[in-house]
Design a protein around this motif. Structure first.
Motif, PDB file in Angstrom:
ATOM      1  N   GLU A 104       0.829  -1.210   0.000  1.00 22.41           N
ATOM      2  CA  GLU A 104       0.000   0.000   0.000  1.00 22.41           C
ATOM      3  C   GLU A 104       0.867   1.264   0.000  1.00 22.41           C
ATOM      4  O   GLU A 104       0.664   2.152  -0.814  1.00 22.41           O
ATOM      5  N   TYR A 105       1.825   1.377   0.913  1.00 25.38           N
ATOM      6  CA  TYR A 105       2.713   2.543   0.903  1.00 25.38           C
ATOM      7  C   TYR A 105       3.989   2.182   1.650  1.00 25.38           C
ATOM      8  O   TYR A 105       4.044   1.208   2.409  1.00 25.38           O
ATOM      9  N   ILE A 106       5.009   3.053   1.433  1.00 26.85           N
ATOM     10  CA  ILE A 106       6.290   2.918   2.121  1.00 26.85           C
ATOM     11  C   ILE A 106       6.615   4.272   2.741  1.00 26.85           C
ATOM     12  O   ILE A 106       6.641   5.287   2.035  1.00 26.85           O
ATOM     13  N   ALA A 107       6.860   4.304   4.038  1.00 21.87           N
ATOM     14  CA  ALA A 107       7.228   5.522   4.751  1.00 21.87           C
ATOM     15  C   ALA A 107       8.648   5.364   5.288  1.00 21.87           C
ATOM     16  O   ALA A 107       8.924   4.404   6.017  1.00 21.87           O
ATOM     17  N   VAL A 108       9.532   6.285   4.916  1.00 19.52           N
ATOM     18  CA  VAL A 108      10.925   6.249   5.345  1.00 19.52           C
ATOM     19  C   VAL A 108      11.209   7.527   6.134  1.00 19.52           C
ATOM     20  O   VAL A 108      10.925   8.643   5.663  1.00 19.52           O
ATOM     21  N   ALA A 109      11.769   7.376   7.332  1.00 18.15           N
ATOM     22  CA  ALA A 109      12.129   8.523   8.179  1.00 18.15           C
ATOM     23  C   ALA A 109      13.635   8.515   8.420  1.00 18.15           C
ATOM     24  O   ALA A 109      14.200   7.449   8.709  1.00 18.15           O
ATOM     25  N   ALA A 110      14.263   9.663   8.297  1.00 12.41           N
ATOM     26  CA  ALA A 110      15.712   9.790   8.513  1.00 12.41           C
ATOM     27  C   ALA A 110      15.985  10.986   9.408  1.00 12.41           C
ATOM     28  O   ALA A 110      15.321  12.039   9.296  1.00 12.41           O
ATOM     29  N   PRO A 111      16.973  10.898  10.297  1.00 11.57           N
ATOM     30  CA  PRO A 111      17.299  12.035  11.172  1.00 11.57           C
ATOM     31  C   PRO A 111      18.066  13.118  10.411  1.00 11.57           C
ATOM     32  O   PRO A 111      18.770  12.833   9.445  1.00 11.57           O
ATOM     33  N   VAL A 112      17.871  14.374  10.837  1.00 13.64           N
ATOM     34  CA  VAL A 112      18.626  15.506  10.313  1.00 13.64           C
ATOM     35  C   VAL A 112      19.682  15.851  11.366  1.00 13.64           C
ATOM     36  O   VAL A 112      19.330  16.251  12.496  1.00 13.64           O
ATOM     37  N   LYS A 113      20.950  15.622  11.031  1.00  9.23           N
ATOM     38  CA  LYS A 113      22.024  15.814  11.997  1.00  9.23           C
ATOM     39  C   LYS A 113      23.149  16.635  11.378  1.00  9.23           C
ATOM     40  O   LYS A 113      23.401  16.561  10.170  1.00  9.23           O
ATOM     41  N   HIS A 114      23.799  17.368  12.247  1.00  8.33           N
ATOM     42  CA  HIS A 114      25.021  18.080  11.858  1.00  8.33           C
ATOM     43  C   HIS A 114      26.102  17.634  12.829  1.00  8.33           C
ATOM     44  O   HIS A 114      26.186  18.135  13.951  1.00  8.33           O
ATOM     45  N   GLY A 115      26.865  16.655  12.400  1.00  7.28           N
ATOM     46  CA  GLY A 115      27.783  16.020  13.325  1.00  7.28           C
ATOM     47  C   GLY A 115      26.994  15.188  14.298  1.00  7.28           C
ATOM     48  O   GLY A 115      26.247  14.292  13.931  1.00  7.28           O
ATOM     49  N   VAL A 116      27.147  15.515  15.600  1.00  6.26           N
ATOM     50  CA  VAL A 116      26.383  14.799  16.620  1.00  6.26           C
ATOM     51  C   VAL A 116      25.161  15.582  17.051  1.00  6.26           C
ATOM     52  O   VAL A 116      24.372  15.126  17.876  1.00  6.26           O
ATOM     53  N   LEU A 117      25.008  16.767  16.469  1.00 12.48           N
ATOM     54  CA  LEU A 117      23.890  17.637  16.834  1.00 12.48           C
ATOM     55  C   LEU A 117      22.640  17.190  16.089  1.00 12.48           C
ATOM     56  O   LEU A 117      22.626  17.112  14.851  1.00 12.48           O
ATOM     57  N   LYS A 118      21.544  16.872  16.814  1.00 14.08           N
ATOM     58  CA  LYS A 118      20.277  16.459  16.225  1.00 14.08           C
ATOM     59  C   LYS A 118      19.465  17.695  15.905  1.00 14.08           C
ATOM     60  O   LYS A 118      19.090  18.455  16.810  1.00 14.08           O
ATOM     61  N   GLN A 119      19.206  17.905  14.610  1.00 10.73           N
ATOM     62  CA  GLN A 119      18.520  19.110  14.166  1.00 10.73           C
ATOM     63  C   GLN A 119      17.051  18.867  13.799  1.00 10.73           C
ATOM     64  O   GLN A 119      16.289  19.819  13.662  1.00 10.73           O
TER      65      GLN A 119
END
Length: 499
Positions: free
Chosen positions: A130-145
Motif C-alpha cells: 500500500e505505501y512505504i514511509a521512510v524517516a531519517a534524522p537531520v544531523k550536523h555532526g552529533v547535533l540532532k537538528q
C-alpha cells in the motif's frame, strides 16, 4: 493412448512451470519492493542532508518548502520536515491542525528524532504494497537538528508486480499450448502403429486375415512389436488355413470309408452264422460309434478354427423346432418330452450353436431316460429388475450378469458330484454310461456355450436325474430403444408335451 500421452506431457510441463515461475514471481516481487525501499531511503538521506545545510545556514524558512515540494513532485509522494522539537518546518502537502500538533509522536518521526532511521512498509491482505514511509534524522555532526519523513506511493510497484505475474501466467499458458501441439504430434506418431496393431489384432480375432502392419513408423520398440506381430499373424493364419483344410478334407475322406465299412458289415449279415452275429452287431455298433466320434471331432475342429460372431437367436423358436424334431423319437422310446417355462426371448449365440446344444443334450437324456419317465426342457429368463441391474447378486443363483437359463432335466441314474465335474472332458464317459457314446457331446456343448459368451453346468435334477443347465446372455435392446420382439410377449408358463 494419444490422450494419455498428451496428458502426461502437459502434467509434467505444468509441474516444471509451477516450480520455476512461482519462485521467480516471488523473487521479482521482493526485489522490486527492496528497490523501491532503497530508492526512498536514498531520497530521505538526500533531503536530510539538504535540510541540515539549510538549518545550519539559517535559511530553512525559504529553502526547505521549495526543496520539499520539488522532491515530492519528483518521486510522486509526500515529504515532511520537522525540527528537533517536532515542529513542522516544511511539507509538500497541506496538514490540518491536529496532524501538525502531533508530528513528534508518529513512530517514524519519533525514531528519527532520536537519531535512528526507520522504514515502515504497510501491505494489504492480498500481498500488494500500500505505501512505504521512510524517516531519517537531520544531523550536523552529533547535533540532532530534526527529522525527514518521506512517504512513497507504491501503486506503480504493485502494477509492475501484477504485470510480471500476468506475463508469467501468459508465458506458462503459451508454453503449455506449444507443448500440447508438439506433444499431440508426438503422441499421434507414437500411437499410430499401436492403433494399426489394435485394428489388425481385432481383424485376426474376428477370423479375418490381418493386414500386415507397417514396421517403418513409430519408435524402435513399436516397430519391433509390429514385426513380431506380423510374423505371429502370418504363422497363425497359416495354421488356421491348414486346420480348415484338414477339417474340410477329413470330413469327406473319413465319412466315405466309414459308410462303406458299415455297408459291407450289413452285407455280411446273411452269410454269417447265428452264433457269430453278436460279434457282427457289436462291430456295426462300434462303426456307428466311430462315425459319431469323427463327426464330433470335426465339429469341435470347425468350432476351434472359426471365429463366428454372436448373433441374436430366438430361443423360444429354436426350442420349439427341436421339440417337434425330437418328439416322435421320444414317443417311440416311451419317454415323455415336456417343454415348459417362460418365454425366454432372444439370446446371443454363435449361429447354429443352440440347435447343436439341444440335440446333444436331448440325445444324452434319451439314452439314459427309462421308459415312462419324463425329460423336461425348461426355459427361465431373468426377471425385469435383473435385466436393469444385471450385476446384483441373488441368493441361490450364480453371481454375475443375469442370464437366460435353458434346463434339460431327465429322470435317469444321474451323476455323482465328481462325475459332473469331469463330464465336460473330451472322451470321458461315466463308468455306468450306456454303450454307443463317444465322450464328445458334452465337451462340444461346453465349447458352443463358451463361444456364445455363455456357460454350461451340470446339476442334480430334483427327481434324481441330471439337470444340464445352459446359461445364455440375453440379447440387448435394439438400437431404436425397443426390446427384442420375443421379450414383449407376456411372461406365462409354456408347456408342450408328447406322450
Amino acid at each position: 493412448m494419444t490422450r494419455r500421452l498428451l496428458l502426461s506431457y502437459l502434467v509434467l510441463t505444468a509441474l516444471v512451470l509451477l516450480c520455476l515461475e512461482i519462485p521467480l514471481g516471488f523473487v521479482y516481487s521482493r526485489g522490486e519492493l527492496e528497490r523501491v525501499v532503497s530508492a526512498a531511503e536514498d531520497e530521505a538521506e538526500s533531503v536530510s542532508a539538504y535540510a541540515s545545510l539549510s538549518i545550519t545556514a539559517g535559511s530553512e524558512a525559504k529553502d526547505l518548502p521549495g526543496r520539499a515540494a520539488h522532491c515530492a513532485e519528483r518521486i510522486g509522494g509526500k515529504v515532511l520536515i520537522v525540527d528537533h522539537s517536532g515542529k513542522l518546518l516544511a511539507t509538500s502537502h497541506r496538514l490540518d491542525a491536529a496532524e501538525s500538533d502531533d508530528l513528534s509522536s508518529r513512530p517514524g518521526i519519533a525514531a528519527a528524532l532520536r537519531g535512528t532511521s526507520s522504514v515502515d512498509v504497510r501491505t494489504s491482505t492480498i500481498g500488494g504494497v500500500e505505501y512505504i514511509a521512510v524517516a531519517a534524522p537531520v544531523k550536523h555532526g552529533v547535533l540532532k537538528q530534526g527529522a525527514v519523513r518521506i512517504t512513497v506511493p507504491t501503486h506503480m510497484v504493485v502494477e509492475r508486480v501484477r504485470h510480471v505475474w500476468l506475463l508469467l501466467i501468459l508465458g506458462g499458458l503459451a508454453v503449455l499450448a506449444a507443448v500440447a501441439v508438439v506433444g499431440f504430434a508426438i503422441a499421434r506418431w507414437t500411437g499410430r502403429p499401436i492403433r494399426e496393431l489394435e485394428l489388425a489384432t481385432r481383424e485376426l480375432a474376428d477370423g479375418g486375415t490381418a493386414t500386415p502392419v507397417g514396421i517403418t513408423k513409430g519408435p524402435p520398440e513399436v516397430r519391433s512389436l509390429a514385426a513380431a506381430f506380423n510374423h505371429t499373424a502370418a504363422r497363425l493364419q497359416h495354421l488356421l488355413a491348414s486346420q480348415r483344410a484338414f477339417a474340410g478334407e477329413a470330413s469327406h475322406q473319413l465319412k466315405t470309408p466309414l459308410a462303406a465299412l458299415r455297408l459291407r458289415l450289413e452285407n455280411l449279415e446273411s452269410d454269417i452264422a447265428l452264433n457269430a452275429r453278436g460279434s457282427l452287431t457289436a462291430a456295426m455298433t462300434e462303426t456307428d460309434r466311430l462315425a459319431r466320434m469323427v463327426e464330433g471331432l470335426l465339429a469341435m475342429a470347425r468350432l476351434d478354427e472359426s471365429a463366428a460372431r454372436r448373433e441374436r437367436v430366438d430361443l423360444d423358436g429354436v426350442c420349439g423346432e427341436r421339440y417337434r424334431a425330437w418328439g416322435p423319437l421320444y414317443e417311440q422310446h416311451g419317454v415323455r418330452l415336456v417343454l415348459v417355462g417362460d418365454y425366454a426371448g432372444e439370446v446371443l449365440a454363435v449361429p447354429g450353436a443352440v440347435e447343436q446344444i439341444l440335440d446333444n443334450l436331448l440325445s444324452n437324456a434319451l439314452r439314459v431316460a427309462p421308459p415312462g419317465s419324463t425329460v423336461s426342457v425348461d426355459l427361465r429368463r431373468p426377471a425385469p429388475h435383473e435385466r436393469r441391474f444385471p450385476h446384483r447378486v441373488h441368493p441361490h443363483r450364480p453371481s454375475g450378469p443375469a442370464r437366460v437359463e435353458l434346463h434339460v432335466m431327465d429322470e435317469g441314474p444321474g451323476m455323482t458330484e465328481e462325475q459332473r465335474r469331469r463330464a465336460f472332458d473330451r472322451f470321458w464317459r461315466a463308468p455306468d454310461a450306456p454303450k454307443g457314446g463317444t465322450g464328445l457331446g458334452l465337451a462340444l456343448v461346453q465349447r458352443l456355450a463358451h463361444a456364445g459368451g455363455g456357460e454350461a453346468v451340470l446339476r442334480a435334477a430334483p427327481r434324481g436325474g441330471l439337470d444340464a443347465v445352459i446359461l445364455l446372455a440375453p440379447a440387448p435392446d435394439r438400437g431404436d430403444g425397443t426390446p427384442s420382439p420375443p421379450s414383449q410377449r407376456p411372461s406365462r408358463p409354456l408347456e408342450v408335451t408328447t406322450r
